[in-house]
Design a protein around this motif. Structure first.
Motif, PDB file in Angstrom:
ATOM      1  N   VAL A  49      30.435  45.017  32.587  1.00  0.00           N
ATOM      2  CA  VAL A  49      29.016  45.175  32.927  1.00  0.00           C
ATOM      3  C   VAL A  49      28.879  45.677  34.360  1.00  0.00           C
ATOM      4  N   LEU A  50      29.561  45.034  35.279  1.00  0.00           N
ATOM      5  CA  LEU A  50      29.452  45.429  36.687  1.00  0.00           C
ATOM      6  C   LEU A  50      30.110  46.782  36.940  1.00  0.00           C
ATOM      7  N   LEU A  80      31.654  32.082  37.275  1.00  0.00           N
ATOM      8  CA  LEU A  80      32.526  33.147  36.787  1.00  0.00           C
ATOM      9  C   LEU A  80      32.733  34.206  37.876  1.00  0.00           C
ATOM     10  N   VAL A  81      31.672  34.607  38.543  1.00  0.00           N
ATOM     11  CA  VAL A  81      31.773  35.572  39.637  1.00  0.00           C
ATOM     12  C   VAL A  81      32.680  35.009  40.730  1.00  0.00           C
ATOM     13  N   SER A  82      32.520  33.739  41.060  1.00  0.00           N
ATOM     14  CA  SER A  82      33.350  33.122  42.101  1.00  0.00           C
ATOM     15  C   SER A  82      34.828  33.147  41.729  1.00  0.00           C
ATOM     16  N   ARG A  83      35.140  32.849  40.464  1.00  0.00           N
ATOM     17  CA  ARG A  83      36.548  32.888  40.025  1.00  0.00           C
ATOM     18  C   ARG A  83      37.127  34.292  40.160  1.00  0.00           C
ATOM     19  N   LEU A  84      36.366  35.292  39.748  1.00  0.00           N
ATOM     20  CA  LEU A  84      36.859  36.662  39.838  1.00  0.00           C
ATOM     21  C   LEU A  84      36.916  37.141  41.283  1.00  0.00           C
ATOM     22  N   GLU A  85      36.014  36.655  42.103  1.00  0.00           N
ATOM     23  CA  GLU A  85      36.055  36.982  43.534  1.00  0.00           C
ATOM     24  C   GLU A  85      37.303  36.365  44.171  1.00  0.00           C
ATOM     25  N   GLY A  88      40.222  38.428  43.720  1.00  0.00           N
ATOM     26  CA  GLY A  88      40.163  39.745  44.347  1.00  0.00           C
ATOM     27  C   GLY A  88      39.656  40.835  43.429  1.00  0.00           C
ATOM     28  N   LEU A  89      38.997  40.457  42.328  1.00  0.00           N
ATOM     29  CA  LEU A  89      38.514  41.437  41.359  1.00  0.00           C
ATOM     30  C   LEU A  89      37.061  41.827  41.592  1.00  0.00           C
ATOM     31  N   LEU A  90      36.325  40.977  42.298  1.00  0.00           N
ATOM     32  CA  LEU A  90      34.924  41.225  42.628  1.00  0.00           C
ATOM     33  C   LEU A  90      34.701  40.927  44.097  1.00  0.00           C
ATOM     34  N   THR A  91      33.639  41.500  44.635  1.00  0.00           N
ATOM     35  CA  THR A  91      33.188  41.170  45.983  1.00  0.00           C
ATOM     36  C   THR A  91      31.677  41.006  45.940  1.00  0.00           C
ATOM     37  N   ARG A  92      31.168  40.107  46.791  1.00  0.00           N
ATOM     38  CA  ARG A  92      29.715  39.895  46.868  1.00  0.00           C
ATOM     39  C   ARG A  92      29.231  40.293  48.258  1.00  0.00           C
ATOM     40  N   TYR A 103      24.396  41.023  45.813  1.00  0.00           N
ATOM     41  CA  TYR A 103      24.964  41.952  44.862  1.00  0.00           C
ATOM     42  C   TYR A 103      26.433  41.634  44.651  1.00  0.00           C
ATOM     43  N   THR A 104      26.917  42.009  43.507  1.00  0.00           N
ATOM     44  CA  THR A 104      28.325  41.837  43.180  1.00  0.00           C
ATOM     45  C   THR A 104      28.864  43.196  42.777  1.00  0.00           C
ATOM     46  N   ASP A 105      30.035  43.520  43.285  1.00  0.00           N
ATOM     47  CA  ASP A 105      30.643  44.806  42.968  1.00  0.00           C
ATOM     48  C   ASP A 105      32.090  44.586  42.556  1.00  0.00           C
ATOM     49  N   VAL A 106      32.586  45.441  41.695  1.00  0.00           N
ATOM     50  CA  VAL A 106      33.969  45.379  41.240  1.00  0.00           C
ATOM     51  C   VAL A 106      34.854  46.033  42.309  1.00  0.00           C
ATOM     52  N   THR A 107      35.934  45.371  42.677  1.00  0.00           N
ATOM     53  CA  THR A 107      36.876  45.925  43.648  1.00  0.00           C
ATOM     54  C   THR A 107      37.769  46.951  42.961  1.00  0.00           C
TER      55      THR A 107
END
Length: 159
Positions: A49-50, A80-85, A88-92, A103-107
């Motif tokens: 999605v992101l 879920l966002v926190s786990r992926l962050e 190192g898979l997401l950044t906020r 906002y959340t973005d995919v690294t």
């Protein structure tokens, strides 16, 4: 209509079949993603999605929109966002025009994992649908799912 109305009974049976199909597909994809990429289906869905969002105005989703897209509560989506962050898979980051917005973005690592996992997801979906099509109760639902194509999407030789 009464509770024993045949139309309601048929509707309930259809809903049960749809739930069964969904459960089987979800479990099959979950196993494939976990074993092949260390991703849960929800994690994959969130990255997907992101990953489809573009940069710039209007290219971001609010957490409620993300939660709706991955069919989770806002609090579950935040976890879920926190786990992926943490992986190192997401950044906020804070919205430049509304300091309350996050906002959340995919690294790059998240995009790479998503691209690596996409064929696994697609193959597992195809396998699950093929298996479900062997069940006479689920076959009509499989055909309905297969008929749901994006406008202009190519039609495979199997369809």
């Amino acid at each position: 209509m009464t509770a024993t109305d045949p139309a309601l009974t048929a509707l309930a049976q259809g809903w049960c079949a749809l739930s069964l199909l969904h459960g089987r597909i979800e479990a099959h994809i979950e196993r494939a993603l976990e074993s092949g990429h260390g991703l849960s289906l929800r994690e994959y869905s969130l990255l997907n999605v992101l990953g489809r969002q573009h940069a710039g105005p209007g290219g971001h989703l609010q957490m409620k929109q993300v939660a709706d897209a991955v069919v989770l509560s806002q609090s579950a989506t935040t976890r879920l966002v926190s786990r992926l962050e943490d992986r190192g898979l997401l950044t906020r980051y804070i919205c430049a025009t509304d300091r309350r917005g996050i906002y959340t973005d995919v690294t790059d690592a998240g995009r790479a994992l998503l691209e690596e996992a996409r064929p696994t997801n697609d193959a597992a979906l195809r396998e699950a649908l093929d298996k479900a099509a062997e069940d006479p109760e689920l076959a009509p639902l499989v055909r309905a799912v297969e008929a749901l194509r994006a406008p202009g999407a190519p039609v495979s030789a199997e369809a």
